[in-house]
Design a protein around this motif. Structure first.
Motif, PDB file in Angstrom:
ATOM      1  N   ARG A 162       2.145  10.358  -9.388  1.00 10.72           N
ATOM      2  CA  ARG A 162       1.468  10.994  -8.256  1.00 10.72           C
ATOM      3  C   ARG A 162       2.347  10.997  -7.013  1.00 10.72           C
ATOM      4  O   ARG A 162       2.332  11.957  -6.237  1.00 10.72           O
ATOM      5  CB  ARG A 162       0.151  10.269  -7.961  1.00 10.72           C
ATOM      6  N   ARG A 174       3.994  16.777   0.555  1.00 14.10           N
ATOM      7  CA  ARG A 174       2.861  16.098   1.172  1.00 14.10           C
ATOM      8  C   ARG A 174       3.346  14.774   1.761  1.00 14.10           C
ATOM      9  O   ARG A 174       4.240  14.135   1.203  1.00 14.10           O
ATOM     10  CB  ARG A 174       1.768  15.834   0.133  1.00 14.10           C
ATOM     11  N   GLN A 206       0.832  -1.206   0.000  1.00 14.52           N
ATOM     12  CA  GLN A 206       0.000   0.000   0.000  1.00 14.52           C
ATOM     13  C   GLN A 206       0.866   1.255   0.000  1.00 14.52           C
ATOM     14  O   GLN A 206       1.951   1.286   0.597  1.00 14.52           O
ATOM     15  CB  GLN A 206      -0.920   0.032   1.225  1.00 14.52           C
ATOM     16  N   GLU A 238      -4.473   5.576  -8.620  1.00 16.08           N
ATOM     17  CA  GLU A 238      -4.277   6.686  -7.683  1.00 16.08           C
ATOM     18  C   GLU A 238      -2.898   6.675  -7.039  1.00 16.08           C
ATOM     19  O   GLU A 238      -2.472   7.661  -6.436  1.00 16.08           O
ATOM     20  CB  GLU A 238      -5.342   6.630  -6.575  1.00 16.08           C
ATOM     21  N   ALA A 239      -2.192   5.545  -7.146  1.00  9.66           N
ATOM     22  CA  ALA A 239      -0.861   5.426  -6.541  1.00  9.66           C
ATOM     23  C   ALA A 239       0.220   5.320  -7.611  1.00  9.66           C
ATOM     24  O   ALA A 239       1.219   4.634  -7.436  1.00  9.66           O
ATOM     25  CB  ALA A 239      -0.806   4.212  -5.621  1.00  9.66           C
ATOM     26  N   GLY A 241      -0.934  11.475   1.918  1.00  9.17           N
ATOM     27  CA  GLY A 241      -1.780  12.233   2.828  1.00  9.17           C
ATOM     28  C   GLY A 241      -2.521  11.284   3.744  1.00  9.17           C
ATOM     29  O   GLY A 241      -1.925  10.463   4.423  1.00  9.17           O
ATOM     30  N   ALA A 242      -3.856  11.349   3.721  1.00 12.75           N
ATOM     31  CA  ALA A 242      -4.667  10.468   4.556  1.00 12.75           C
ATOM     32  C   ALA A 242      -5.259   9.304   3.768  1.00 12.75           C
ATOM     33  O   ALA A 242      -6.034   8.514   4.316  1.00 12.75           O
ATOM     34  CB  ALA A 242      -5.796  11.265   5.202  1.00 12.75           C
ATOM     35  N   ASP A 243      -4.897   9.174   2.492  1.00 12.06           N
ATOM     36  CA  ASP A 243      -5.502   8.163   1.625  1.00 12.06           C
ATOM     37  C   ASP A 243      -4.550   7.010   1.356  1.00 12.06           C
ATOM     38  O   ASP A 243      -3.369   7.228   1.039  1.00 12.06           O
ATOM     39  CB  ASP A 243      -5.924   8.795   0.289  1.00 12.06           C
ATOM     40  N   SER A 244      -5.050   5.787   1.466  1.00  9.43           N
ATOM     41  CA  SER A 244      -4.249   4.589   1.234  1.00  9.43           C
ATOM     42  C   SER A 244      -4.724   3.897  -0.041  1.00  9.43           C
ATOM     43  O   SER A 244      -5.928   3.744  -0.263  1.00  9.43           O
ATOM     44  CB  SER A 244      -4.373   3.641   2.427  1.00  9.43           C
ATOM     45  N   PHE A 245      -3.773   3.468  -0.877  1.00 10.41           N
ATOM     46  CA  PHE A 245      -4.089   2.820  -2.141  1.00 10.41           C
ATOM     47  C   PHE A 245      -3.202   1.593  -2.327  1.00 10.41           C
ATOM     48  O   PHE A 245      -2.052   1.576  -1.886  1.00 10.41           O
ATOM     49  CB  PHE A 245      -3.835   3.766  -3.331  1.00 10.41           C
ATOM     50  N   ILE A 284       0.517   5.315   0.918  1.00  6.22           N
ATOM     51  CA  ILE A 284      -0.334   6.262   1.649  1.00  6.22           C
ATOM     52  C   ILE A 284       0.097   7.677   1.274  1.00  6.22           C
ATOM     53  O   ILE A 284       1.235   8.083   1.538  1.00  6.22           O
ATOM     54  CB  ILE A 284      -0.228   6.047   3.166  1.00  6.22           C
TER      55      ILE A 284
END
Length: 287
Positions: free
Chosen positions: A51, A60, A32, A46-47, A36-40, A34
């Motif tokens: 990015r 960030r 995974q 998104e990962a 910010g506060a988002d895990s992918f 991470i």
């Protein structure tokens, strides 16, 4: 899921193209990322490496997380239900990630026999080990013989990389034996390697151009005269990566035997720890 009696599993840091993994019957479990506060999952759009590089440049928070033992148990059990009698789980260095530990913990609870292997490598060097295991299985090898093939290839593989700054490795605690470079890091461009599963300092050069030339020299030295597979990886540094790839395709034409040097962007998990500008080269003798 593949209907095979022995299945090779690896993790997403092995940097195997999805088509190649599928062709060889290798099952990949993602780590995974991470942001910010988002895990992918590492293989999620998104990962993407782009990015991750953007987030690092923007200061960030970016971190990574191993797969949980429960995720491994779920995967192992699904493979068992699909016909697997034994599983060989090949992963990045246990000194660099808890992924191998998660696999070991899961193996105790799996409904099928699982042998776990710490490649003591990172990135595509682990991928080459998984490929060696899959090839051995394809030739009818036992799971123990496949593990021996994977470990032998991992031990014979050399990885070298240049980073613009050691800051990202320091932040993630992955700097290992290269810690001594930190004091003068601003004055040098470090060339690093993987030694017994940890990052270690190999050389220091003064400019990024010299670093690139030295990576090519180190790759040629590592290849010697034997048949090899070679890969180049980068994070947000495509021009230099392409230049190194072209150079190695020419310098190692005989050793490559008609194959091409792989060139790709480093995976998001590894990218989060090495930072934008990184160039890596991996040389793996073919057995």
């Amino acid at each position: 899921m593949p209907a095979r009696s022995i299945v090779v599993v690896t993790d997403s840091t092995a940097s195997l193209p999805a088509e190649l993994a599928a062709e060889r019957g290798i099952v990949v479990l993602p780590l995974q990322v991470i942001i910010g506060a988002d895990s992918f999952d590492e293989d999620a759009p998104e990962a993407s490496p782009e990015r991750v590089a953007e987030a690092l440049r923007d200061y960030r928070p970016v971190s990574t997380s191993r797969p949980s033992p429960a995720a491994f148990v779920d995967l192992y059990d699904r493979l068992a239900k699909s016909g697997a009698k034994q599983i060989l789980s090949v992963h990045l260095s246990g000194d660099m990630s808890g992924t191998f530990e998660s696999a070991q913990l899961a193996a105790r609870d799996a409904s099928v026999r699982v042998m776990c292997l710490d490649s003591r490598q990172v990135g595509v060097a682990t991928g080459y080990a998984a490929l060696a295991a899959a090839d051995a299985v394809g030739r009818g090898a036992s799971v123990e013989e496949a593990a021996d093939a994977a470990l032998a290839r991992a031990q014979a593989t050399s990885s070298f990389f240049y980073v613009d700054t050691l800051e990202y490795l320091r932040r993630g605690g992955r700097i290992g034996a290269a810690q001594a470079l930190l004091g003068g890091a601003l004055a040098v461009k470090p060339i690093l390697t993987i030694t017994d599963g940890v990052v270690s300092s190999l050389e220091k050069v003064r400019t990024s151009g010299k670093a690139l030339a030295r990576l090519a020299e180190l790759a040629v030295e590592a290849a010697g005269t034997k048949p090899v597979d070679v890969s180049v990886a980068h994070l947000a540094n495509p021009e230099r990566a392409e230049a190194l790839t072209e150079s190695l395709n020419a310098k190692l034409a005989d050793q490559l035997g008609g194959r091409e040097v792989w060139c790709s962007e480093v995976g998001a998990v590894l990218g989060a720890h090495v930072g934008p500008g990184t160039i890596a080269v991996c040389v793996s003798p073919r057995r």
